[in-house]
Design a protein around this motif. Structure first.
Motif, PDB file in Angstrom:
ATOM      1  N   LEU A  20      49.051-106.424  26.564  1.00  0.00           N
ATOM      2  CA  LEU A  20      49.968-107.260  25.776  1.00  0.00           C
ATOM      3  C   LEU A  20      50.195-106.683  24.390  1.00  0.00           C
ATOM      4  O   LEU A  20      51.306-106.698  23.871  1.00  0.00           O
ATOM      5  CB  LEU A  20      49.391-108.683  25.648  1.00  0.00           C
ATOM      6  CG  LEU A  20      49.117-109.444  26.939  1.00  0.00           C
ATOM      7  CD1 LEU A  20      48.430-110.771  26.636  1.00  0.00           C
ATOM      8  CD2 LEU A  20      50.399-109.669  27.722  1.00  0.00           C
ATOM      9  N   GLY A  37      56.797-111.715  18.174  1.00  0.00           N
ATOM     10  CA  GLY A  37      57.013-111.683  19.610  1.00  0.00           C
ATOM     11  C   GLY A  37      57.163-113.079  20.156  1.00  0.00           C
ATOM     12  O   GLY A  37      56.798-114.051  19.491  1.00  0.00           O
ATOM     13  N   SER A  41      53.282-113.501  24.353  1.00  0.00           N
ATOM     14  CA  SER A  41      53.291-112.046  24.173  1.00  0.00           C
ATOM     15  C   SER A  41      51.950-111.497  23.704  1.00  0.00           C
ATOM     16  O   SER A  41      51.768-110.284  23.625  1.00  0.00           O
ATOM     17  CB  SER A  41      54.392-111.649  23.179  1.00  0.00           C
ATOM     18  OG  SER A  41      54.183-112.274  21.923  1.00  0.00           O
ATOM     19  N   GLY A 212      56.186-107.479  23.059  1.00  0.00           N
ATOM     20  CA  GLY A 212      56.614-108.358  24.137  1.00  0.00           C
ATOM     21  C   GLY A 212      58.102-108.510  24.298  1.00  0.00           C
ATOM     22  O   GLY A 212      58.582-109.452  24.921  1.00  0.00           O
TER      23      GLY A 212
END
Length: 213
Positions: A20, A37, A41, A212
């Motif tokens: 991630l 993000g 995320s 993300g």
């Protein structure tokens, strides 16, 4: 690696084998690194790893230092991370001063000295004389200021901000951003902010890392 500030060395957060977040960055004292993000995320998980309370469902590796001390080798209570969340998380059974006194080091024994520190901290965030108030009687903006004062009283090495402005209205949000970032600069605290709000990132004024997307 500098001796001062926050240094992230190959910090990686993964879930179910999917990476991630992967980050190597240096955050000088008083400056802000913003990680942006969408929900899910890994932003909050990054903060949780640094603070020492990451859910074991996540895999994490890499190391982090603050002022030359490797915090990822320490238990959570020895990392001295000041964390601000979306909600102020004030204790409802304590008055405002009690909430602040809770954050003071146990080495400060004198009740009068503890109360004086709490009152000074309130004055520092524009809430002088409000120590006797019930937290339930405070506005959202006042609660956010108490939460900030409590974090600062705990003598943190760094500030970790998990979207702490997101539940405030636009005017209060701008006031709190200014207050938080000014206090960090005054005290020379490195700051890691996670947010999905472009205005938060702009107000922080530092480097922005997007994940993300």
């Amino acid at each position: 690696m500098g001796e001062e500030g926050l240094f992230l060395d190959g910090v990686k957060i993964a879930l179910g084998g999917r990476v991630l977040v992967e980050l190597t960055r240096e955050v000088p004292p008083g400056e802000v690194l913003t990680v942006m993000g969408p929900s899910g995320s890994g932003k909050s998980s990054l903060l949780a790893y640094l603070a020492g309370f990451l859910d074991p469902a996540f895999g994490a590796s890499g190391r982090a230092w603050v002022d030359g001390i490797e915090i990822t080798a320490l238990p959570a209570e020895e990392r001295h991370a000041g964390v601000l969340f979306q909600d102020p998380l004030l204790f409802p059974h304590m008055d405002v001063a009690g909430n602040l006194i809770f954050a003071l080091p146990q080495s400060l024994k004198s009740r009068a000295a503890r109360r004086a520190q709490a009152e000074a901290a309130l004055e520092g965030v524009g809430l002088a004389g409000m120590g006797d108030r019930d937290p339930a009687t405070l506005s959202g903006g006042q609660k956010a200021r108490v939460a900030l004062a409590r974090v600062l009283l705990s003598a943190p090495r760094m500030l970790l901000l998990d979207e702490p402005f997101s539940k405030l209205d636009m005017e209060l949000r701008q006031q709190m951003r200014t207050l938080v970032f000014d206090k960090a600069r005054e005290r020379g605290l490195p700051v890691l902010l996670v947010t999905h709000d472009e205005a938060d990132a702009e107000a922080a004024g530092g480097e922005i890392v997007r994940i993300g997307s």
